[in-house]
Design a protein around this motif. Structure first.
Motif, PDB file in Angstrom:
ATOM      1  N   GLY A 155      -1.564  -0.864  11.696  1.00 38.18           N
ATOM      2  CA  GLY A 155      -2.922  -1.230  11.343  1.00 38.18           C
ATOM      3  C   GLY A 155      -3.994  -0.421  12.064  1.00 38.18           C
ATOM      4  N   TRP A 156      -3.787  -0.154  13.341  1.00 39.91           N
ATOM      5  CA  TRP A 156      -4.797   0.592  14.107  1.00 39.91           C
ATOM      6  C   TRP A 156      -4.925   2.018  13.591  1.00 39.91           C
ATOM      7  N   TYR A 157      -3.799   2.611  13.189  1.00 39.82           N
ATOM      8  CA  TYR A 157      -3.831   3.983  12.680  1.00 39.82           C
ATOM      9  C   TYR A 157      -4.535   4.024  11.316  1.00 39.82           C
ATOM     10  N   TYR A 158      -4.206   3.048  10.481  1.00 38.36           N
ATOM     11  CA  TYR A 158      -4.822   2.929   9.155  1.00 38.36           C
ATOM     12  C   TYR A 158      -6.344   2.796   9.266  1.00 38.36           C
ATOM     13  N   THR A 159      -6.792   2.035  10.252  1.00 39.14           N
ATOM     14  CA  THR A 159      -8.227   1.811  10.443  1.00 39.14           C
ATOM     15  C   THR A 159      -8.918   3.020  11.067  1.00 39.14           C
ATOM     16  N   LEU A 160      -8.382   3.528  12.167  1.00 42.31           N
ATOM     17  CA  LEU A 160      -9.051   4.603  12.914  1.00 42.31           C
ATOM     18  C   LEU A 160      -8.977   5.961  12.231  1.00 42.31           C
ATOM     19  N   PHE A 161      -7.831   6.309  11.684  1.00 44.05           N
ATOM     20  CA  PHE A 161      -7.646   7.654  11.148  1.00 44.05           C
ATOM     21  C   PHE A 161      -7.844   7.739   9.627  1.00 44.05           C
ATOM     22  N   TYR A 162      -7.430   6.712   8.897  1.00 39.06           N
ATOM     23  CA  TYR A 162      -7.582   6.739   7.440  1.00 39.06           C
ATOM     24  C   TYR A 162      -8.860   6.039   6.986  1.00 39.06           C
ATOM     25  N   ARG A 163      -9.450   5.236   7.838  1.00 36.22           N
ATOM     26  CA  ARG A 163     -10.712   4.527   7.572  1.00 36.22           C
ATOM     27  C   ARG A 163     -10.601   3.511   6.430  1.00 36.22           C
ATOM     28  N   ARG A 164      -9.421   2.925   6.290  1.00 28.76           N
ATOM     29  CA  ARG A 164      -9.163   1.805   5.370  1.00 28.76           C
ATOM     30  C   ARG A 164      -9.555   2.097   3.916  1.00 28.76           C
ATOM     31  N   PRO A 165      -9.005   3.152   3.317  1.00 33.53           N
ATOM     32  CA  PRO A 165      -9.393   3.501   1.946  1.00 33.53           C
ATOM     33  C   PRO A 165      -9.045   2.424   0.926  1.00 33.53           C
ATOM     34  N   LEU A 166      -7.919   1.758   1.096  1.00 34.88           N
ATOM     35  CA  LEU A 166      -7.527   0.723   0.149  1.00 34.88           C
ATOM     36  C   LEU A 166      -8.531  -0.429   0.158  1.00 34.88           C
ATOM     37  N   HIS A 167      -8.991  -0.801   1.337  1.00 32.96           N
ATOM     38  CA  HIS A 167      -9.974  -1.880   1.440  1.00 32.96           C
ATOM     39  C   HIS A 167     -11.236  -1.550   0.640  1.00 32.96           C
ATOM     40  N   LEU A 168     -11.710  -0.326   0.797  1.00 36.62           N
ATOM     41  CA  LEU A 168     -12.919   0.077   0.074  1.00 36.62           C
ATOM     42  C   LEU A 168     -12.690   0.084  -1.432  1.00 36.62           C
ATOM     43  N   GLN A 169     -11.561   0.649  -1.855  1.00 35.37           N
ATOM     44  CA  GLN A 169     -11.281   0.716  -3.286  1.00 35.37           C
ATOM     45  C   GLN A 169     -11.173  -0.679  -3.901  1.00 35.37           C
ATOM     46  N   LEU A 170     -10.322  -1.519  -3.323  1.00 34.92           N
ATOM     47  CA  LEU A 170     -10.072  -2.828  -3.914  1.00 34.92           C
ATOM     48  C   LEU A 170     -11.309  -3.724  -3.837  1.00 34.92           C
ATOM     49  N   ARG A 171     -11.916  -3.793  -2.657  1.00 33.94           N
ATOM     50  CA  ARG A 171     -13.036  -4.712  -2.473  1.00 33.94           C
ATOM     51  C   ARG A 171     -14.301  -4.221  -3.170  1.00 33.94           C
ATOM     52  N   LYS A 172     -14.722  -3.006  -2.833  1.00 33.19           N
ATOM     53  CA  LYS A 172     -16.032  -2.524  -3.283  1.00 33.19           C
ATOM     54  C   LYS A 172     -16.034  -1.952  -4.694  1.00 33.19           C
ATOM     55  N   MET A 230       0.871  -1.171   0.000  1.00 35.29           N
ATOM     56  CA  MET A 230       0.000   0.000   0.000  1.00 35.29           C
ATOM     57  C   MET A 230       0.908   1.221   0.000  1.00 35.29           C
ATOM     58  N   TRP A 231       0.751   2.058  -1.018  1.00 36.61           N
ATOM     59  CA  TRP A 231       1.528   3.295  -1.114  1.00 36.61           C
ATOM     60  C   TRP A 231       0.563   4.465  -1.161  1.00 36.61           C
ATOM     61  N   TRP A 232       0.783   5.443  -0.306  1.00 31.79           N
ATOM     62  CA  TRP A 232      -0.061   6.635  -0.248  1.00 31.79           C
ATOM     63  C   TRP A 232      -1.541   6.278  -0.047  1.00 31.79           C
TER      64      TRP A 232
END
Length: 194
Positions: A135-152, A84-86
């Protein structure tokens, strides 16, 4: 039960990256377990990652992309390994999706409708993602943008379900023991064709 699996390494430096080691571990374990595997390293495929005219004009696929597209059609399960970059996909992988997951192959808009047909149904996917962010920072502060993009907005948009995403983080501070544990986790997934 044997599965047809297409593995795509999205890191541009296949040989020198930890993502490369993860992809190799998955492929080796899957093949040893009797699964049929096709393995592609995007960093070794010559292609223009830019979709220059959007969908207004057909941009012929390079031979390497045609081969990967055929392997996606063939596969029951897709595996993506990348960093994951940026907060998102690395450029080669984003360009790959732009160029390969085209209307008529991955989806088809319905005439006169806001809806679309999902042309890659019947396939599942798994992503193994490395990142330096905890991981906790990615989830709490960034709200997992990569997960949404790739999955949804990419895979499920085209009918690929279920989509698993396993994140290894933070890689930057991981010692050899932790990295070995992550490799073993990927090997187990490969063995079971997940």
């Amino acid at each position: 039960m044997s599965r047809k699996i297409t593995v795509i390494l999205g890191h541009p430096d296949a040989a020198g990256s930890y993502c490369g080691a993860l992809a190799d571990a998955y492929v080796e374990a899957a093949r040893q377990a009797g699964h049929e595997v096709k393995f592609f390293k995007l960093g070794e495929i010559a292609f223009d990652p830019v979709l220059h005219h959007g969908y207004r004009q057909i941009q012929p696929l390079e031979p390497g992309l045609v081969e990967v597209q055929q392997a996606i059609t063939w596969a029951e399960h897709l595996v993506f390994v990348f960093p994951m970059w940026w907060g998102g996909l690395p450029a080669p992988l984003k360009g790959f999706f732009d160029r390969v997951f085209l209307p008529g192959f991955a989806f088809k808009y319905r005439k006169g409708s806001q809806l679309w047909d999902k042309l890659l149904k019947g396939r599942s996917a798994q992503a193994f993602v490395t990142m330096d962010t905890p991981g906790w920072y990615y989830t709490l502060f960034y709200r997992r943008p990569l997960h949404l993009q790739l999955r949804k907005t990419i895979l499920e948009f085209c009918g690929i379900k279920p989509v698993g995403i396993t994140v290894f983080a933070p890689v930057r501070f991981a010692d050899d023991q932790r990295r070995a544990k992550w490799l073993d986790k990927v090997r187990q997934s490969g063995k079971h064709g997940r």
